[in-house]
Scaffold this motif. Structure first.
Motif, PDB file in Angstrom:
ATOM      1  N   THR A   1       3.849  -1.149   5.394  1.00 49.96           N
ATOM      2  CA  THR A   1       2.934  -0.117   4.899  1.00 49.96           C
ATOM      3  C   THR A   1       3.763   0.947   4.209  1.00 49.96           C
ATOM      4  N   ARG A   2       3.533   1.160   2.930  1.00 54.60           N
ATOM      5  CA  ARG A   2       4.262   2.183   2.172  1.00 54.60           C
ATOM      6  C   ARG A   2       3.224   3.033   1.462  1.00 54.60           C
ATOM      7  N   GLY A   3       3.099   4.298   1.905  1.00 52.89           N
ATOM      8  CA  GLY A   3       2.075   5.159   1.307  1.00 52.89           C
ATOM      9  C   GLY A   3       0.694   4.566   1.507  1.00 52.89           C
ATOM     10  N   PHE A   4       0.434   4.109   2.725  1.00 53.66           N
ATOM     11  CA  PHE A   4      -0.894   3.614   3.163  1.00 53.66           C
ATOM     12  C   PHE A   4      -1.260   2.257   2.584  1.00 53.66           C
ATOM     13  N   ARG A   5      -0.370   1.649   1.817  1.00 56.82           N
ATOM     14  CA  ARG A   5      -0.732   0.393   1.155  1.00 56.82           C
ATOM     15  C   ARG A   5       0.447  -0.564   1.136  1.00 56.82           C
TER      16      ARG A   5
ATOM     17  N   GLU B   1       4.503  -2.633  -3.971  1.00 52.55           N
ATOM     18  CA  GLU B   1       4.111  -2.974  -5.341  1.00 52.55           C
ATOM     19  C   GLU B   1       4.221  -4.490  -5.573  1.00 52.55           C
ATOM     20  N   THR B   2       5.310  -5.073  -5.089  1.00 50.32           N
ATOM     21  CA  THR B   2       5.531  -6.516  -5.283  1.00 50.32           C
ATOM     22  C   THR B   2       4.405  -7.331  -4.652  1.00 50.32           C
ATOM     23  N   LEU B   3       4.029  -6.962  -3.423  1.00 49.85           N
ATOM     24  CA  LEU B   3       2.958  -7.698  -2.737  1.00 49.85           C
ATOM     25  C   LEU B   3       1.626  -7.454  -3.439  1.00 49.85           C
TER      26      LEU B   3
ATOM     27  N   GLY C   1      -4.678   5.142   6.311  1.00 51.83           N
ATOM     28  CA  GLY C   1      -4.882   3.704   6.508  1.00 51.83           C
ATOM     29  C   GLY C   1      -3.585   2.929   6.346  1.00 51.83           C
ATOM     30  N   TYR C   2      -3.723   1.612   6.394  1.00 55.31           N
ATOM     31  CA  TYR C   2      -2.546   0.744   6.473  1.00 55.31           C
ATOM     32  C   TYR C   2      -2.657  -0.434   5.512  1.00 55.31           C
ATOM     33  N   ALA C   3      -1.514  -1.039   5.240  1.00 53.81           N
ATOM     34  CA  ALA C   3      -1.450  -2.135   4.261  1.00 53.81           C
ATOM     35  C   ALA C   3      -2.321  -3.330   4.649  1.00 53.81           C
ATOM     36  N   ALA C   4      -2.343  -3.685   5.939  1.00 50.57           N
ATOM     37  CA  ALA C   4      -3.006  -4.938   6.347  1.00 50.57           C
ATOM     38  C   ALA C   4      -4.474  -4.962   5.935  1.00 50.57           C
ATOM     39  N   LYS C   5      -5.159  -3.824   6.082  1.00 44.26           N
ATOM     40  CA  LYS C   5      -6.582  -3.769   5.721  1.00 44.26           C
ATOM     41  C   LYS C   5      -6.752  -4.011   4.216  1.00 44.26           C
ATOM     42  N   ARG C   6      -5.874  -3.428   3.431  1.00 41.57           N
ATOM     43  CA  ARG C   6      -5.978  -3.603   1.970  1.00 41.57           C
ATOM     44  C   ARG C   6      -5.664  -5.040   1.569  1.00 41.57           C
TER      45      ARG C   6
END
Ligand SMILES: Cc1cc2nc3c(=O)[nH]c(=O)nc-3n(C[C@H](O)[C@H](O)[C@H](O)COP(=O)(O)O)c2cc1C
Length: 161
Positions: free
Chosen positions: A58-62, A65-67, A109-114
């Motif tokens: 999770t970087r800045g809630f998301r 960039e690569t992923l 929030g977190y990356a997994a949800k996005r």
């Protein structure tokens, strides 16, 4: 049913990669488990996959960039009929010293949800809720027990309907 499982991950400091490898190992022994860095993942690989697991720090809630770029390249409906799951690594918000930062991290929030939302948008069948694994600090290490928890989470993916 196609038994190939693909684990796609990104990782800056190596912690998410460790979780991804624990997940791949924890899946048991389906016919094939492939694990690929998001920067090297090709959309064409998705066609023959039965289970797709995607994770990022999770970087800045998301996600990174690569992923995020990889997710954007997935054509609409490309994941129809494919079982999907999403994970991330993150800080434990309750342990952050500043109340302000704590609040921002929790509400952001977190990356997994996005990641899960993007996989669902492409037609994927999300089989478990997005999951987060904890690091002690920005560069790690992982919190004790997280590799084992990741392996257990992966075993649950195999059994999920
Ligand atoms: C620029 C930056 C932004 C971050 N943003 C968040 C965040 O929004 N929420 C969070 O819980 N952790 C955040 N973190 C901590 C990362 O989640 C942590 O560095 C990551 O889990 C380490 O995984 P890696 O070793 O695979 O890169 C951030 C770290 C960096 C460097």
């Amino acid at each position: 049913m196609d038994t190939t499982t693909l684990v796609i991950f990104d990782s800056v400091f190596g912690n998410t990669e460790k979780i991804a490898r624990a997940i791949a190992a924890g899946l048991g022994s389906p016919a094939t488990v492939e694990i690929v860095h998001a920067g090297e993942a090709r959309v064409e690989q998705l066609g023959k996959v039965g289970l797709l697991v995607v994770g990022s720090p999770t970087r800045g809630f998301r996600p990174t960039e690569t992923l995020a770029e990889f997710l954007k390249r997935i054509p609409p409906k490309a994941l129809r009929g494919i079982r999907v799951a999403a994970f991330d690594t993150r800080l434990k918000a309750d342990e952050l010293e500043s109340a302000g930062v704590r609040f921002i991290v929790k509400t952001g929030g977190y990356a997994a949800k996005r990641i899960a939302d993007a996989l669902k948008k492409a037609g994927g069948n999300l089989i478990v809720p997005p999951e987060g694994f904890y690091v002690e600090d920005t560069e790690g290490p992982l919190k004790p027990g997280e590799l084992e928890r990741a392996a257990g989470w992966a075993a649950g993916l195999v059994e999920a309907p």
